[in-house]
Enzyme design. Sequence first.
Site, PDB file in Angstrom:
ATOM      1  N   GLY A 155       7.733 -14.636  44.343  1.00 29.11           N
ATOM      2  CA  GLY A 155       6.790 -15.595  43.793  1.00 29.11           C
ATOM      3  C   GLY A 155       5.958 -15.056  42.654  1.00 29.11           C
ATOM      4  O   GLY A 155       6.306 -14.060  42.009  1.00 29.11           O
ATOM      5  N   CYS A 156       4.815 -15.698  42.425  1.00 33.00           N
ATOM      6  CA  CYS A 156       4.025 -15.468  41.221  1.00 33.00           C
ATOM      7  C   CYS A 156       3.447 -14.052  41.112  1.00 33.00           C
ATOM      8  O   CYS A 156       3.120 -13.604  40.016  1.00 33.00           O
ATOM      9  CB  CYS A 156       2.893 -16.483  41.149  1.00 33.00           C
ATOM     10  SG  CYS A 156       3.455 -18.202  40.970  1.00 33.00           S
ATOM     11  N   TYR A 157       3.285 -13.358  42.239  1.00 29.39           N
ATOM     12  CA  TYR A 157       2.664 -12.031  42.184  1.00 29.39           C
ATOM     13  C   TYR A 157       3.685 -10.896  42.032  1.00 29.39           C
ATOM     14  O   TYR A 157       3.314  -9.720  42.010  1.00 29.39           O
ATOM     15  CB  TYR A 157       1.819 -11.778  43.438  1.00 29.39           C
ATOM     16  CG  TYR A 157       2.599 -11.681  44.738  1.00 29.39           C
ATOM     17  CD1 TYR A 157       3.232 -10.498  45.108  1.00 29.39           C
ATOM     18  CD2 TYR A 157       2.704 -12.773  45.611  1.00 29.39           C
ATOM     19  CE1 TYR A 157       3.954 -10.402  46.299  1.00 29.39           C
ATOM     20  CE2 TYR A 157       3.409 -12.684  46.799  1.00 29.39           C
ATOM     21  CZ  TYR A 157       4.032 -11.497  47.135  1.00 29.39           C
ATOM     22  OH  TYR A 157       4.743 -11.403  48.303  1.00 29.39           O
TER      23      TYR A 157
END
Length: 366
Positions: free
Chosen positions: A155-157
């Site tokens: 995901g985004c991290y």
Amino acid sequence: MPVYIHHIETLLPPTSYAQEDIAAALKRSVTQGDRRTEKIIHHLYAHSAIERRASVVTDFLPGAAPGIFYDPAADAFLCPSTGARNALYTEAARTMFPSIAARALEAAPGFAPEQLTHLITVSCTGFFQPGPDFAILKALGLHASVERYHLGFMGCYAAFPALRMARAFCEANPDAVVLVVCLELCSLHVQWTAGMDDLLAGSVFADGASAAVISAREPIGVALRLDAFASAIAPAGDSDMAWTIGDIGFQMQLSSYVPEIIQTNVVAAIQPILSKTHLTREQVSHWAVHPGGRAILDRVEKGLSLPETALAASREVLRNCGNMSSATILFVLKELLTRGVTPDDTLLAMAFGPGLTIETALLTAV
């Protein structure tokens, strides 16, 4: 041993759409005359703080041939299978991964492709094997001895664990040269439904790629020293941001409570990184916050009592690019470098993802 990001490169697909045009298409596809849903879509897009988003999907360009998402002759919106979406991901990724990798290595001062020792690829929006690392290896003519790693479906991290891995490789081997490449094609998982999770996700996510060249060499020109990393989990946030693989793409769960959860936990989340580096909030020169959406940036700003200008770089990336998942934080760091940093400036970077996970990093300009 200090380890540095020597260069950051970014790449967008050539096709992009104005936010109001995406909203108009979504209204035609899902509202079916429902004024309430129409108003929700209008509100989400009008208040998104996004102007344009890039996509590998060309179906909605004027004069485009029928694609997997839209048939212009019938004005019909289509729901392709996960397999069809992944086939388009594979086709685009096999071009974009090598392209951004080559550009990063060519532009990094004092580096050449043949000097690369480690390659870390990052993506959560598709899968294929031989994978993106292999595509880069072949396209750039890299030696087979290059160590290759792939971080998927985080995901985004995900750029943060990739940068952390890169620093560890360089600390273990002073001669290591590591390339981190993040690529996300989020638009391939658009869902033509009136579900709030789908509407929220559809209003912010976009496509893009970024890359960073990392080593322990003495920098030539401006660089960012990787000083420290820290991870935190927001209590009670595990059910507010999640996704799984469905039959018609990846199914996103994105609660409207995510910004509020982040605001509640952001002060505690950054404390470990400040303690590691013996800094206070006031000593942070620049903030590189993942622009997951306008509300997230607003809540981080409020939770940390930051001035209105503190997240200008994040808001600029959101405005021009949207949320490109893992690739986005490197866009923000590059924007900060473009705006100008001075030696010894400190940069606190932050991103959010499933869990609800909050990743932070402290970098210093040199």
